[in-house]
Design an enzyme around this catalytic site. Structure first.
Site, PDB file in Angstrom:
ATOM      1  N   SER A   7      41.162  38.873  43.989  1.00 51.00           N
ATOM      2  CA  SER A   7      40.188  39.945  43.744  1.00 51.00           C
ATOM      3  C   SER A   7      38.904  39.677  44.506  1.00 51.00           C
ATOM      4  O   SER A   7      38.207  38.690  44.267  1.00 51.00           O
ATOM      5  CB  SER A   7      39.890  40.051  42.249  1.00 51.00           C
ATOM      6  OG  SER A   7      38.737  40.854  42.092  1.00 51.00           O
ATOM      7  N   HIS A  32      43.014  42.534  46.211  1.00 55.70           N
ATOM      8  CA  HIS A  32      42.719  43.385  45.056  1.00 55.70           C
ATOM      9  C   HIS A  32      41.276  43.863  45.146  1.00 55.70           C
ATOM     10  O   HIS A  32      40.350  43.059  45.231  1.00 55.70           O
ATOM     11  CB  HIS A  32      42.943  42.562  43.786  1.00 55.70           C
ATOM     12  CG  HIS A  32      42.831  43.321  42.512  1.00 55.70           C
ATOM     13  ND1 HIS A  32      43.862  44.070  41.986  1.00 55.70           N
ATOM     14  CD2 HIS A  32      41.795  43.444  41.641  1.00 55.70           C
ATOM     15  CE1 HIS A  32      43.477  44.603  40.838  1.00 55.70           C
ATOM     16  NE2 HIS A  32      42.213  44.246  40.606  1.00 55.70           N
ATOM     17  N   ASP A  34      38.396  45.952  43.362  1.00 51.66           N
ATOM     18  CA  ASP A  34      37.948  46.474  42.072  1.00 51.66           C
ATOM     19  C   ASP A  34      36.827  47.484  42.276  1.00 51.66           C
ATOM     20  O   ASP A  34      35.734  47.135  42.698  1.00 51.66           O
ATOM     21  CB  ASP A  34      37.422  45.323  41.202  1.00 51.66           C
ATOM     22  CG  ASP A  34      38.542  44.454  40.682  1.00 51.66           C
ATOM     23  OD1 ASP A  34      39.455  45.010  40.024  1.00 51.66           O
ATOM     24  OD2 ASP A  34      38.514  43.239  40.928  1.00 51.66           O
ATOM     25  N   MET A  36      34.261  49.995  40.583  1.00 51.82           N
ATOM     26  CA  MET A  36      33.618  50.215  39.275  1.00 51.82           C
ATOM     27  C   MET A  36      32.448  51.180  39.432  1.00 51.82           C
ATOM     28  O   MET A  36      31.649  51.036  40.362  1.00 51.82           O
ATOM     29  CB  MET A  36      33.095  48.888  38.737  1.00 51.82           C
ATOM     30  CG  MET A  36      34.151  47.804  38.645  1.00 51.82           C
ATOM     31  SD  MET A  36      33.413  46.291  38.034  1.00 51.82           S
ATOM     32  CE  MET A  36      34.863  45.238  37.976  1.00 51.82           C
ATOM     33  N   HIS A  65      42.067  49.021  42.614  1.00 50.09           N
ATOM     34  CA  HIS A  65      42.021  49.157  41.152  1.00 50.09           C
ATOM     35  C   HIS A  65      40.806  50.002  40.781  1.00 50.09           C
ATOM     36  O   HIS A  65      39.679  49.518  40.795  1.00 50.09           O
ATOM     37  CB  HIS A  65      41.931  47.734  40.548  1.00 50.09           C
ATOM     38  CG  HIS A  65      41.825  47.701  39.061  1.00 50.09           C
ATOM     39  ND1 HIS A  65      41.498  46.547  38.367  1.00 50.09           N
ATOM     40  CD2 HIS A  65      42.015  48.657  38.123  1.00 50.09           C
ATOM     41  CE1 HIS A  65      41.477  46.807  37.071  1.00 50.09           C
ATOM     42  NE2 HIS A  65      41.780  48.076  36.892  1.00 50.09           N
ATOM     43  N   MET A  67      38.346  51.605  38.452  1.00 48.49           N
ATOM     44  CA  MET A  67      37.783  51.586  37.090  1.00 48.49           C
ATOM     45  C   MET A  67      36.656  52.613  37.072  1.00 48.49           C
ATOM     46  O   MET A  67      35.473  52.279  36.992  1.00 48.49           O
ATOM     47  CB  MET A  67      37.278  50.181  36.756  1.00 48.49           C
ATOM     48  CG  MET A  67      38.418  49.214  36.457  1.00 48.49           C
ATOM     49  SD  MET A  67      37.903  47.491  36.507  1.00 48.49           S
ATOM     50  CE  MET A  67      38.070  47.191  38.257  1.00 48.49           C
ATOM     51  N   MET A 136      45.687  44.621  31.747  1.00 43.63           N
ATOM     52  CA  MET A 136      44.416  43.887  31.807  1.00 43.63           C
ATOM     53  C   MET A 136      44.465  42.732  30.803  1.00 43.63           C
ATOM     54  O   MET A 136      44.761  42.926  29.625  1.00 43.63           O
ATOM     55  CB  MET A 136      43.243  44.817  31.468  1.00 43.63           C
ATOM     56  CG  MET A 136      42.982  45.919  32.472  1.00 43.63           C
ATOM     57  SD  MET A 136      42.732  45.355  34.175  1.00 43.63           S
ATOM     58  CE  MET A 136      41.275  44.319  34.000  1.00 43.63           C
ATOM     59  N   ASP A 174      45.824  41.068  35.248  1.00 47.16           N
ATOM     60  CA  ASP A 174      44.507  41.054  35.897  1.00 47.16           C
ATOM     61  C   ASP A 174      43.445  40.554  34.929  1.00 47.16           C
ATOM     62  O   ASP A 174      43.130  41.231  33.948  1.00 47.16           O
ATOM     63  CB  ASP A 174      44.188  42.476  36.377  1.00 47.16           C
ATOM     64  CG  ASP A 174      42.867  42.560  37.139  1.00 47.16           C
ATOM     65  OD1 ASP A 174      42.262  41.510  37.406  1.00 47.16           O
ATOM     66  OD2 ASP A 174      42.453  43.694  37.458  1.00 47.16           O
TER      67      ASP A 174
HETATM   68  C1  DX5 Z   1      37.957  42.919  36.049  1.00 49.41           C
HETATM   69  C2  DX5 Z   1      38.669  43.096  37.346  1.00 49.41           C
HETATM   70  C3  DX5 Z   1      39.406  41.898  37.793  1.00 49.41           C
HETATM   71  C4  DX5 Z   1      38.555  40.702  38.073  1.00 49.41           C
HETATM   72  C5  DX5 Z   1      39.389  39.459  38.028  1.00 49.41           C
HETATM   73  O1  DX5 Z   1      37.475  44.151  35.637  1.00 49.41           O
HETATM   74  O2  DX5 Z   1      39.610  44.139  37.250  1.00 49.41           O
HETATM   75  O3  DX5 Z   1      40.209  42.206  38.922  1.00 49.41           O
HETATM   76  O4  DX5 Z   1      37.920  40.776  39.320  1.00 49.41           O
HETATM   77  O5  DX5 Z   1      38.567  38.360  38.238  1.00 49.41           O
HETATM   78  P1  DX5 Z   1      38.863  36.945  37.559  1.00 49.41           P
HETATM   79  O6  DX5 Z   1      40.134  36.421  38.127  1.00 49.41           O
HETATM   80  O7  DX5 Z   1      37.664  36.148  37.954  1.00 49.41           O
HETATM   81  O8  DX5 Z   1      38.952  37.165  36.070  1.00 49.41           O
HETATM   82 ZN    ZN Z   2      41.039  44.403  38.885  1.00 45.95          ZN
END
Ligand code: DX5
Ligand code: ZN
Length: 223
Positions: A7, A32, A34, A36, A65, A67, A136, A174
């Site tokens: 990620s 990956h 993320d 947000m 991903h 969010m 998750m 994840d």
């Molecule tokens: C959280 C994200 C994850 C996060 C994982 O909302 O979706 O992908 O970046 O990071 P680690 O491995 O540090 O928990």
């Molecule tokens: Zn993620």
């Protein structure tokens, strides 16, 4: 085979091209990403422009991903930016079928993610139309949180259900995953592993990635 998806949230944003090359050289399979929006989750990360900029620097599969609330609004933008698969949260839309159709219309792999409080059965009606479910294992929003072991029950239920239905399904986990707990995930039936902090914050990302792959081989799904 187990796929490792580092990620980017945990990378040093001042040196993104080098950070991505580092994990690509270290044996990562996906990257990956993320996304947000500060509304669906209490954090803001980055958007399609950044994804388009890094697309030029790597051949890694972009595992996006989302969010964000009402994700259908942004599918086209992430497709154009270079996504290879797009995952949205079942909690973020009133019309999951429409989001699936929109992503699939771009001949792109579709994923659905579920937050810790969402029962796994919520995704059952959509499984024949998607290629991946993300369970998750932390509350979405931040990297570096602790792995929630009870989420593995959902992974196991989903893997058994997919097998019983004859469905080919990738199950991604994840949040909070490292070489010490990845074996529990693969043992429960996960085959795509997201890891942010464990990989990007390590001085030896190659050892972490291969440590995870070895642990996965030692801990296959046994039913
Ligand atoms: C959280 C994200 C994850 C996060 C994982 O909302 O979706 O992908 O970046 O990071 P680690 O491995 O540090 O928990
Ligand atoms: Zn993620």
């Amino acid at each position: 085979m187990t796929y490792i998806s580092p990620s980017l949230l945990a990378a040093d944003y001042a040196h993104l091209a080098e950070e991505i090359k580092k994990v690509e050289d270290a044996g990562a399979n996906y990257l990956h990403l993320d996304i947000m929006d500060g509304a669906f989750v209490p954090n803001i990360s980055f958007g399609p422009e950044l994804v388009a900029s890094i697309r030029k620097h790597t051949k890694l599969i972009f595992d996006v991903h989302l969010m964000i609330n009402d994700p259908i609004r942004y599918v086209d933008r992430f497709v154009k930016a270079g996504a290879d698969m797009i995952t949205f949260h079942i909690e973020s839309t009133d019309d999951p079928e429409a989001v699936i159709r929109t992503i699939a219309s771009h001949e792109m792999r579709v994923g659905i993610a579920i937050s810790p409080k969402t029962p796994v059965e919520t995704v059952f009606p959509y499984l024949s139309q998607i290629s991946q479910v993300t369970i998750m294992t932390v509350e979405p929003g931040f990297g570096g949180q602790s792995f929630m072991m009870p989420m593995l029950d959902k992974v196991r239920v989903l893997r058994r259900y997919a097998i019983a239905q004859g469905l080919k399904l990738d199950i991604e986990v994840d949040g909070g995953i490292n070489p010490d707990n990845v074996g529990y995930c693969t043992g429960a039936g996960a085959n795509v592993i997201v890891a942010g902090s464990a990989i990007f914050k390590s001085k030896k990302p190659r050892s972490v990635i291969f440590g995870m792959k070895d642990a996965a081989k030692l801990n296959p799904f046994v039913g």
